[in-house]
Design an enzyme around this catalytic site. Structure first.
Site, PDB file in Angstrom:
ATOM      1  N   GLU A 131      -0.244  18.182  -2.053  1.00 23.15           N
ATOM      2  CA  GLU A 131      -0.700  18.487  -3.406  1.00 23.15           C
ATOM      3  C   GLU A 131       0.283  19.379  -4.148  1.00 23.15           C
ATOM      4  O   GLU A 131       0.420  19.276  -5.372  1.00 23.15           O
ATOM      5  CB  GLU A 131      -2.082  19.157  -3.352  1.00 23.15           C
ATOM      6  CG  GLU A 131      -3.196  18.274  -2.807  1.00 23.15           C
ATOM      7  CD  GLU A 131      -3.409  17.012  -3.634  1.00 23.15           C
ATOM      8  OE1 GLU A 131      -3.047  17.000  -4.829  1.00 23.15           O
ATOM      9  OE2 GLU A 131      -3.949  16.032  -3.080  1.00 23.15           O
ATOM     10  N   HIS A 176       2.745  17.277  -6.121  1.00 18.58           N
ATOM     11  CA  HIS A 176       2.226  16.861  -7.423  1.00 18.58           C
ATOM     12  C   HIS A 176       2.251  18.035  -8.403  1.00 18.58           C
ATOM     13  O   HIS A 176       2.648  17.887  -9.565  1.00 18.58           O
ATOM     14  CB  HIS A 176       0.791  16.354  -7.286  1.00 18.58           C
ATOM     15  CG  HIS A 176       0.658  15.120  -6.450  1.00 18.58           C
ATOM     16  ND1 HIS A 176       1.427  13.985  -6.652  1.00 18.58           N
ATOM     17  CD2 HIS A 176      -0.166  14.824  -5.408  1.00 18.58           C
ATOM     18  CE1 HIS A 176       1.078  13.052  -5.783  1.00 18.58           C
ATOM     19  NE2 HIS A 176       0.120  13.540  -5.014  1.00 18.58           N
TER      20      HIS A 176
END
Length: 424
Positions: free
Chosen positions: A19, A22
């Protein structure tokens, strides 16, 4: 309990690293990251910094990045009749909108929404302090925050900072960044494993490594560094070849062609019989040779990652030829079982498992299935070819179908794992 803690740490680290990929590239591209969550479920802690709300949630598995304008971002448009409280600045702009019953703003103005736009025109209109005869309209600051019904305060998402507002190349980079981070984590982890182990196994060489004390090999006079070029006159180019040939002769006398210091000799011995996977095999008590060089330790991260990648793709490709086999997949139950075994074997094995899972998750995320990063990347490529974005409603339906298929696969894999590991 120890296995559970290790499982949470491994899986949590892999997801957070994914994550963060991102998150980092979204920030660099100018996309507003409204929330970065560690864990799932009810919120425990929250802290806003530089436009992003960082949350710690109750369930210590996974996490997520919530980008403005993404389909998984909650719609915070306020419906007519919604009671809120507003905080205004000196210019009479709304800088904070509280739509939660869980949070009280002492300096807030009670306000009932009649109309709002928090993406384009940035305004709210409605009735202040219950006065329905006097419709008021307030502009909303571009960087205003909204306290959602659940009590989490995040920045509003104007169109200019939404995911769809950046170029197609930047969106592709954001979508693929999580996978890229998982590959990097795997590579670095395997490098660390090689350094902790002190070297890398030279399975591509027929050279012998450590000789076990009082073993068949030691009694026969074999030494570390010897090259076994043939077993019973069958050539052996790698250590794997040597091991496979010796395995075939439990309690049977064999001859090894051995090269030491440039001289070739023949060594006769009888491999000891042992049981492996329910079958008797021959062993002589030798280990694979180790390469202790710095270069070998560094390149191991790349070579082992490549080996996992090619093996996985070969398995997936074989499904198109030999048919789908659910035993080729492993879910949370399989991961937990592997973690249990790794925990018993020590820190290096745990690290190796983390690297393996990180690479495996990266590969699975690359599959062109809607709801996965590979599926999002495929939609980006289609958009680039068509030179126009797909209709959001159609894209949402495709993603929903992909998510449903993935959910069904996860359920099937989990049940199959449960049968394999606990009901056999």
């Amino acid at each position: 309990m120890e296995t559970l803690i290790v499982f949470i740490l491994i899986f949590g680290a892999i997801v957070i690293v994914h994550e963060f990929g991102h998150f980092y590239f979204a920030k660099r591209a100018g996309v507003l990251v409204r929330e970065f969550s560690i864990g799932m479920g009810p919120k425990l802690l929250a802290k806003r910094y530089n436009g992003t709300t960082y949350t710690l949630r109750l369930l210590p598995l996974g996490g997520y990045v919530r980008m403005a304008g993404m389909q998984d971002d909650e719609d915070d448009e306020l419906q007519p009749g919604t009671p809120v409280t507003l905080t205004l600045n000196a210019d009479q702009k709304a800088t904070r909108i509280n739509a939660s019953q869980k949070v009280l703003l002492n300096d807030g103005i009670p306000f009932e929404i009649a109309q709002s736009d928090l993406q384009k025109d940035l305004f709210v209109s409605g009735y202040e302090n219950g006065d329905e005869d006097n419709l008021k309209r307030y502009p909303v600051d571009h960087d205003a925050t909204i306290i959602e019904k659940g009590g989490t305060e995040v920045q509003i998402a104007p169109v200019d900072v939404q995911f769809q507002s950046v170029s197609i190349l930047r969106r592709m980079m954001i979508n693929i960044a999580g996978v890229m981070n998982n590959f990097i984590l795997g590579i670095l982890t395997f490098m660390l494993v090689a350094f902790l182990a002190g070297g890398v196994a030279r399975s591509d060489s027929n050279q012998l490594g450590a000789i076990q004390p009082d073993s068949v090999a030691q009694k026969a006079g074999l030494k570390s560094g010897d090259q076994v070029t043939a077993v019973n006159n069958k050539k052996t180019a790698t250590f794997i070849d040597v091991a496979e040939q010796i395995n075939q002769y439990p309690n049977k006398r064999i001859s090894l062609t051995v090269v030491r210091d440039g001289k070739t000799s023949t060594v006769k011995l009888t491999p000891k019989a042992t049981t492996s996977n329910g079958e008797k095999v021959g062993v002589i008590g030798v280990a694979v040779a180790q390469d202790h060089s710095l270069g070998a330790k560094v390149t191991y991260g790349f070579t082992y990652t490549w080996q996992i990648l090619t093996n996985t793709l070969s398995t997936l490709g074989g499904m198109f030829v030999h048919g789908f086999n659910i035993n080729n997949f492993g879910g949370p139950v399989a991961m937990y079982s592997m973690t249990s075994q790794a925990t018993k074997m020590g820190f290096t094995t745990i690290l190796n498992l983390m690297g393996l899972l990180s690479i495996s998750i990266a590969i699975m995320n690359l599959l062109p299935i809607p709801a996965l990063d590979g599926g999002k990347l495929l939609l980006n490529i289609i958009e680039a070819i068509r030179r126009k974005p797909m209709d959001p409603e159609k894209e949402g339906i495709i993603t929903l179908i992909g998510f449903a298929l993935m959910l069904l696969l996860i359920i099937a894999v989990t049940w199959n794992d449960f049968q394999r590991f606990f009901m056999r």
